[in-house]
Scaffold this motif. Structure first.
Motif, PDB file in Angstrom:
ATOM      1  N   THR A  36     -57.265   1.446  10.780  1.00 22.48           N
ATOM      2  CA  THR A  36     -57.377   0.333   9.844  1.00 22.48           C
ATOM      3  C   THR A  36     -58.635  -0.474  10.139  1.00 22.48           C
ATOM      4  OG1 THR A  36     -54.986   0.229   9.814  1.00 22.48           O
ATOM      5  CG2 THR A  36     -56.155  -1.638   8.858  1.00 22.48           C
ATOM      6  N   ILE A  48     -58.373  -1.058  13.976  1.00 23.74           N
ATOM      7  CA  ILE A  48     -57.213  -1.158  14.861  1.00 23.74           C
ATOM      8  C   ILE A  48     -56.252  -0.014  14.577  1.00 23.74           C
ATOM      9  CG2 ILE A  48     -57.325  -3.629  15.282  1.00 23.74           C
ATOM     10  CD1 ILE A  48     -55.521  -4.140  12.999  1.00 23.74           C
ATOM     11  N   ASN A  50     -52.132   1.599  15.545  1.00 25.38           N
ATOM     12  CA  ASN A  50     -50.773   1.247  15.951  1.00 25.38           C
ATOM     13  C   ASN A  50     -50.364   2.184  17.078  1.00 25.38           C
ATOM     14  OD1 ASN A  50     -47.999   1.082  16.179  1.00 25.38           O
ATOM     15  ND2 ASN A  50     -47.590   1.908  14.130  1.00 25.38           N
ATOM     16  N   GLY A  53     -46.183   0.515  18.271  1.00 28.00           N
ATOM     17  CA  GLY A  53     -45.860  -0.836  17.850  1.00 28.00           C
ATOM     18  C   GLY A  53     -46.794  -1.903  18.387  1.00 28.00           C
ATOM     19  N   ILE A  55     -50.795  -3.346  18.608  1.00 28.50           N
ATOM     20  CA  ILE A  55     -52.074  -3.251  17.929  1.00 28.50           C
ATOM     21  C   ILE A  55     -53.167  -3.045  18.975  1.00 28.50           C
ATOM     22  CG2 ILE A  55     -53.719  -4.473  16.469  1.00 28.50           C
ATOM     23  CD1 ILE A  55     -51.195  -3.952  14.973  1.00 28.50           C
TER      24      ILE A  55
ATOM     25  N   THR B 310     -40.551  -7.455  21.993  1.00 30.91           N
ATOM     26  CA  THR B 310     -41.510  -6.399  21.647  1.00 30.91           C
ATOM     27  C   THR B 310     -40.789  -5.103  21.315  1.00 30.91           C
ATOM     28  OG1 THR B 310     -42.895  -7.381  23.339  1.00 30.91           O
ATOM     29  CG2 THR B 310     -43.647  -5.318  22.413  1.00 30.91           C
ATOM     30  N   GLU B 314     -40.603  -2.999  17.802  1.00 31.46           N
ATOM     31  CA  GLU B 314     -40.934  -1.583  17.723  1.00 31.46           C
ATOM     32  C   GLU B 314     -39.811  -0.822  17.024  1.00 31.46           C
ATOM     33  OE1 GLU B 314     -42.377   1.481  21.108  1.00 31.46           O
ATOM     34  OE2 GLU B 314     -42.730  -0.644  21.467  1.00 31.46           O
ATOM     35  N   THR B 317     -39.871  -1.344  13.330  1.00 32.44           N
ATOM     36  CA  THR B 317     -40.904  -0.524  12.713  1.00 32.44           C
ATOM     37  C   THR B 317     -40.442   0.928  12.578  1.00 32.44           C
ATOM     38  OG1 THR B 317     -42.461  -1.920  13.867  1.00 32.44           O
ATOM     39  CG2 THR B 317     -43.345   0.042  12.848  1.00 32.44           C
ATOM     40  N   TYR B 556     -53.195  -5.984   2.727  1.00 32.44           N
ATOM     41  CA  TYR B 556     -53.184  -7.260   3.423  1.00 32.44           C
ATOM     42  C   TYR B 556     -51.874  -7.978   3.155  1.00 32.44           C
ATOM     43  CZ  TYR B 556     -58.160  -6.510   4.086  1.00 32.44           C
ATOM     44  OH  TYR B 556     -59.358  -5.992   4.458  1.00 32.44           O
ATOM     45  N   LYS B 637     -48.422  -9.331  14.729  1.00 34.50           N
ATOM     46  CA  LYS B 637     -48.925  -9.092  16.086  1.00 34.50           C
ATOM     47  C   LYS B 637     -50.322  -9.683  16.200  1.00 34.50           C
ATOM     48  CE  LYS B 637     -45.852  -5.724  17.016  1.00 34.50           C
ATOM     49  NZ  LYS B 637     -45.134  -5.478  18.235  1.00 34.50           N
ATOM     50  N   LEU B 639     -54.229 -10.006  17.146  1.00 32.33           N
ATOM     51  CA  LEU B 639     -55.290  -8.994  17.133  1.00 32.33           C
ATOM     52  C   LEU B 639     -55.913  -8.803  18.509  1.00 32.33           C
ATOM     53  CD1 LEU B 639     -57.076  -9.799  13.770  1.00 32.33           C
ATOM     54  CD2 LEU B 639     -55.655  -7.836  14.310  1.00 32.33           C
ATOM     55  N   ARG B 641     -57.975 -10.087  22.216  1.00 26.80           N
ATOM     56  CA  ARG B 641     -59.167 -10.818  22.610  1.00 26.80           C
ATOM     57  C   ARG B 641     -60.443 -10.310  21.952  1.00 26.80           C
ATOM     58  NH1 ARG B 641     -58.957 -11.233  28.270  1.00 26.80           N
ATOM     59  NH2 ARG B 641     -61.169 -11.719  28.300  1.00 26.80           N
ATOM     60  N   ALA B 652     -51.993  -8.810  12.711  1.00 26.51           N
ATOM     61  CA  ALA B 652     -51.797  -7.563  11.992  1.00 26.51           C
ATOM     62  C   ALA B 652     -50.316  -7.255  11.986  1.00 26.51           C
ATOM     63  CB  ALA B 652     -52.562  -6.437  12.666  1.00 26.51           C
ATOM     64  N   SER B 653     -49.906  -6.496  10.991  1.00 28.49           N
ATOM     65  CA  SER B 653     -48.496  -6.204  10.849  1.00 28.49           C
ATOM     66  C   SER B 653     -48.339  -4.705  10.625  1.00 28.49           C
ATOM     67  CB  SER B 653     -47.991  -7.007   9.653  1.00 28.49           C
ATOM     68  OG  SER B 653     -46.641  -6.776   9.491  1.00 28.49           O
ATOM     69  N   ILE B 654     -47.363  -4.109  11.313  1.00 32.89           N
ATOM     70  CA  ILE B 654     -47.192  -2.666  11.187  1.00 32.89           C
ATOM     71  C   ILE B 654     -46.166  -2.385  10.096  1.00 32.89           C
ATOM     72  CG2 ILE B 654     -46.453  -0.579  12.375  1.00 32.89           C
ATOM     73  CD1 ILE B 654     -47.461  -2.029  14.959  1.00 32.89           C
ATOM     74  N   GLY B 658     -45.973   3.163   9.411  1.00 32.95           N
ATOM     75  CA  GLY B 658     -46.808   3.185  10.605  1.00 32.95           C
ATOM     76  C   GLY B 658     -48.214   2.684  10.375  1.00 32.95           C
ATOM     77  N   THR B 659     -48.593   2.473   9.117  1.00 37.03           N
ATOM     78  CA  THR B 659     -49.928   1.943   8.866  1.00 37.03           C
ATOM     79  C   THR B 659     -49.951   0.445   9.157  1.00 37.03           C
ATOM     80  OG1 THR B 659     -49.403   1.563   6.565  1.00 37.03           O
ATOM     81  CG2 THR B 659     -50.456   3.648   7.095  1.00 37.03           C
ATOM     82  N   ILE B 660     -51.147  -0.077   9.176  1.00 35.18           N
ATOM     83  CA  ILE B 660     -51.306  -1.473   9.560  1.00 35.18           C
ATOM     84  C   ILE B 660     -51.822  -2.285   8.382  1.00 35.18           C
ATOM     85  CG2 ILE B 660     -52.571  -3.025  11.085  1.00 35.18           C
ATOM     86  CD1 ILE B 660     -52.740  -0.693  13.062  1.00 35.18           C
ATOM     87  N   LEU B 662     -53.351  -6.164   7.516  1.00 38.03           N
ATOM     88  CA  LEU B 662     -53.865  -7.357   8.172  1.00 38.03           C
ATOM     89  C   LEU B 662     -53.280  -8.601   7.506  1.00 38.03           C
ATOM     90  CD1 LEU B 662     -57.499  -6.076   8.452  1.00 38.03           C
ATOM     91  CD2 LEU B 662     -55.934  -6.470  10.354  1.00 38.03           C
TER      92      LEU B 662
END
Lengths: 149, 677
Positions: A36, A48, A50, A53, A55, B310, B314, B317, B556, B637, B639, B641, B652-654, B658-660, B662
């Motif tokens: 992505t 980024i 996955n 789970g 990033i 966490t 997971e 997802t 998005y 989640k 991004l 540092r 970002a969100s899964i 499985g795709t992401i 933003l």
């Protein structure tokens, strides 16, 4: 004299061999079908992915080294680094081919001789002669610093 | 290793200190409450004991003197006064300091510590009813008021597990014998036959008749560390020494022989039964209170909870992937299984997030302390009222909330509430009020801090802003807009930096810190009447309701909470408009083309597009997207540092496959656009 063993993971970018400290490698992944893209980031920032789970940002090592990106190399992989002395700093680096794990002594590293800067990287940890090839060892902390800028 | 224990001790002691403060606050309101005094004493006792064990010797020594005072209070030799409570509060501060630094080494610190101990001793010799050197020997000191010997019957019935903690009951018996003349009866009828015996279990129980001049509290102290592992009754059976009594000795002998425990009734004829029955009851009740307290919560490291959250994210997802797959197979069994998994994982998710919520109460103690200390310092009389303290918030939010709230409260006390004389002149009650109110509002939590102080003079703010060059001298601003200026960086209303507020942290920092946890702050104030600051917070940081949209080839998420309206647009409508404005129903709407912001390829012709009206800080603006895909509850989640410079994305969100996607931070996006203009 005390000798210090080191374990390295070597990889290729075009025909050059590089290596990182294998103990700070978290995962080695095949290049996923989609990374992505994150808009408005430096050109070497691929985007980024996955990972279970989480990033993980991915930087293209070929662009960091100022090399051309060869299209669709099937061997291209992502090495996920987990720098041991920086918090929450997992990052994936995209390389052409992951080669092998090398066990050696720290003394075997010689000073890396470069003509000016090699891409964005300013200095190396050293160069190792292995199977008659030169393997340049990249300092992970330094690499992270560059990417973070 | 020892460091680990020390860290644990500090952690536990912090709880003890917290408990101590809480009890002290309650005691201030109810000065005769024996249970509170007991609670305070117990907390001090643990601090003293633990301190000595883990090498906090100064802490232990210091607490010893403090404990002495409360021992006197406990035995009615000293009365609870405001002075005593104030002294104890400052002593608690010293304890906190000692916990933080460990043993003192700097000469100044040592001197201060000695001075403080002398203060405590002085307090005792002035306030105490007897002038003995209390500080040196509090534990064994004879109580002049109860110099007559009394006889107590102690029933000590330990649980089987007593020995597992390393407790040696015989030492306890020795301690009792040290108090006076004692007769110990050992009952061994519960010991099973040899083949059934568990070598690590305790099967014995004891009854002790002790004749002592010490108070009943001294006896209880002996058992203070085992009171949860045993059943304990201490009853006064006679007002004098009855251990020489033949009758009593006979009874005791018979009891051991028949394995029947002695009861208070056995001594009825000798006893002045009046005092006896009260003791066991209170003892029982106290024990119950402690027990309840222990079982109602357990201590888990926050790291473990983060990990749980966490993992659950997971799972959510993965479950989304599973339902996607199940739908494609059209297999009935598969579908029903996937549905059940979905149900379970939803419950699990709700539970896991619930666990990571902690009550606001945990931080409020600090605020009460602040208000109390500052108002005393400044000669102000303030009633601090808390409503909704049991409201729960994500622990990450609470951590980031403390500093801003402390600052706002400091401002209220320092600039808001007037001194009593001024309040009377202004026709108000001499006692000021600060109301701290927290409540739910939809998916948000709102915290309001209001005071009935002198308020903020908008004119003063305006002049100040002009002087600082923040606004033009002829700028036409409403009073509300003027008040909002205090959130602009480089603005502080007070000329002199008063140790209280204005420690370099202005309201702009408050605003920025709250923005980090997606919080917003606003202010209302009326001159002479008071000020209201209200903070709006999301309930949790990690889950939002979002609208999934497509821009170019990417997806998005826009937080639903920011969305006002959706419009479907024809591309022609854009072409007609100029200066980034779309006209809909004769109204002009400014818009931002997300394709341009995210540098998506503009090749694909747009047949239809959507405009999403979002609001941020009272401004409304449209976001142009290619498609609206749907509404989702998503886990956001960070991004990380390397991408932290990415201002307009909050994470970002899964997605299920499985795709992401933003997540767009609409507030920042609109701000950035505004600044560019």
């Amino acid at each position: 004299m005390e000798t210090q063993n080191i374990t390295l993971l070597s990889f290729k970018i075009q025909d050059d061999l590089f290596a990182v400290d294998a103990l700070q490698v978290d995962h080695i992944l095949e290049l996923p079908p989609n990374i992505t893209a994150v808009p408005n980031t430096p050109h070497y920032m691929k985007g980024i992915i996955n990972l279970h789970g989480n990033i993980i940002p991915v930087a293209d090592m070929r662009l960091i080294m100022d090399k051309e990106v060869q299209d669709k190399r099937s061997d291209a992989s992502i090495i996920v680094l987990n720098p041991s002395n920086i918090q929450d700093a997992r990052i994936g680096i995209l390389v052409d081919v992951v080669e092998e794990v090398i066990e050696t002594k720290k003394e075997a590293l010689k000073e890396t001789i470069t003509e000016g800067k090699k891409g964005l990287i300013e200095h190396f940890e050293g160069t190792l002669v292995f199977n008659e090839d030169f393997v340049h060892v990249i300092n992970i902390a330094h690499l992270c610093e560059i990417i973070e800028k | 290793m020892i460091d680990k224990f020390r860290a644990k001790f500090v952690e536990e002691s912090t709880d003890n200190v917290h408990d101590l403060e809480e009890a002290l606050f309650l005691l201030e309101k109810d000065m005769d409450n024996k249970e509170l005094i007991e609670r305070i004493f117990r907390a001090m006792h643990s601090l003293k004991g633990g301190g000595a064990m883990f090498g906090f010797n100064h802490l232990s020594e210091f607490t010893h003197h403090l404990e002495t005072i409360f021992d006197w209070v406990r035995t009615n030799k000293l009365k609870v006064t405001t002075d005593l409570i104030t002294l104890t509060f400052s002593a608690i501060d010293q304890i906190k300091f000692l916990l933080k630094t460990g043993d003192l080494s700097a000469a100044d610190d040592l001197k201060a510590q000695q001075a403080f101990i002398q203060r405590l001793q002085a307090f005792l010799s002035e306030g105490g009813s007897t002038g003995t050197s209390a500080a040196s020997a509090a534990q064994t000191e004879a109580d002049p008021e109860e110099s007559d010997e009394k006889t107590y019957l102690i029933s000590f019935i330990p649980q089987k597990e007593l020995l597992q903690n390393g407790t040696n009951p015989l030492y306890l018996l020795d301690d009792i014998h040290a108090l006076g003349q004692a007769l110990t009866l050992a009952f061994t009828h519960k010991v099973p036959s040899l083949d059934l015996i568990d070598a690590e279990a305790n099967y014995c129980l004891w009854q002790i008749l002790v004749s002592t001049s010490e108070s009943i509290n001294e006896i209880k102290d002996v058992f203070i560390f085992v009171e949860d592992e045993c059943e304990l009754h201490i009853d006064q059976v006679a007002g004098h020494n009855i251990l020489q009594d033949k009758d009593v000795l006979e009874k005791a002998e018979k009891a051991v022989k028949n394995s029947t425990l002695l009861t208070v009734e056995d001594f009825k004829q000798e006893s002045q039964a009046a005092a006896a029955s009260v003791a066991p009851q209170t003892e029982e009740r106290k024990k119950a209170a402690i027990k309840e307290h222990k079982i109602s919560s357990i201590r888990v490291s926050s790291h473990k909870i983060d990990e749980l959250v966490t993992l659950v994210s997971e799972l959510v997802t993965l479950q989304a992937q599973l339902s996607l797959y199940a739908e494609n197979t059209q297999d009935a069994t598969m579908l029903s299984m996937s549905e059940n998994v979905q149900k379970l994982s939803r419950q699990l998710r709700e539970n896991a997030f619930d666990i990571s919520l902690i009550p606001l109460q945990s931080e409020l103690m600090r605020f009460q302390r602040l208000v109390r200390d500052l108002s005393k310092d400044q000669g102000k009389d303030i009633d601090f009222i808390i409503e909704g303290g049991d409201l729960e918030l994500d622990k990450n939010i609470i951590e980031n909330l403390t500093d801003p709230l402390l600052h706002i409260l400091r401002n209220s006390i320092d600039h808001g509430i007037e001194v009593p004389e001024d309040r009377i002149k202004a026709g108000k009650a001499p006692k000021g009020n600060i109301l701290f109110k927290a409540f739910y509002s939809g998916a948000n939590v709102i915290i309001e801090i209001s005071d009935d102080g002198k308020g903020i003079d908008a004119e003063v703010i305006r002049q100040k802003a002009i002087a600082k060059g923040l606004i033009e001298s002829d700028a036409a601003l409403t009073d509300k807009e003027v008040l909002d200026l205090i959130f602009v960086s480089g603005f502080s209303t007070r000329e002199v930096v008063s140790g209280v507020s204005g420690r370099g942290v202005g309201m702009d920092v408050v605003k920025r810190k709250l923005a980090n946890i997606r919080g917003e702050v606003s202010i209302e104030s009326e001159k002479g009447k008071g000020t209201l600051i209200s903070i709006t917070l999301p309930m949790t940081l990690s889950i939002i309701d979002g609208l999934l949209v497509g821009v170019g080839e990417s997806q998005y998420v826009i937080p639903i909470s920011a969305i006002d309206k959706l419009y479907a647009l024809q591309p022609e409508q854009l072409k007609q408009s100029f200066n980034q404005v779309v006209v809909i129903d004769n109204e002009q709407h400014p818009y931002i083309d997300l394709r341009k912001v995210f540098k998506a390829s503009e090749e694909a012709e747009r047949e239809q597009l959507q405009m999403i009206m979002v609001k941020a800080e009272d401004r409304l603006s449209g976001l142009l997207v290619d498609a609206v895909i749907g509404e989702y509850q998503t886990v956001v989640k960070p991004l990380g540092r390397y991408l932290k410079k990415q201002e307009i994305l909050s994470g970002a969100s899964i997605m299920g496959d499985g795709t992401i996607a933003l997540v767009i931070d609409t507030t920042r996006l609109l701000q950035k656009q505004k600044n560019r203009k």
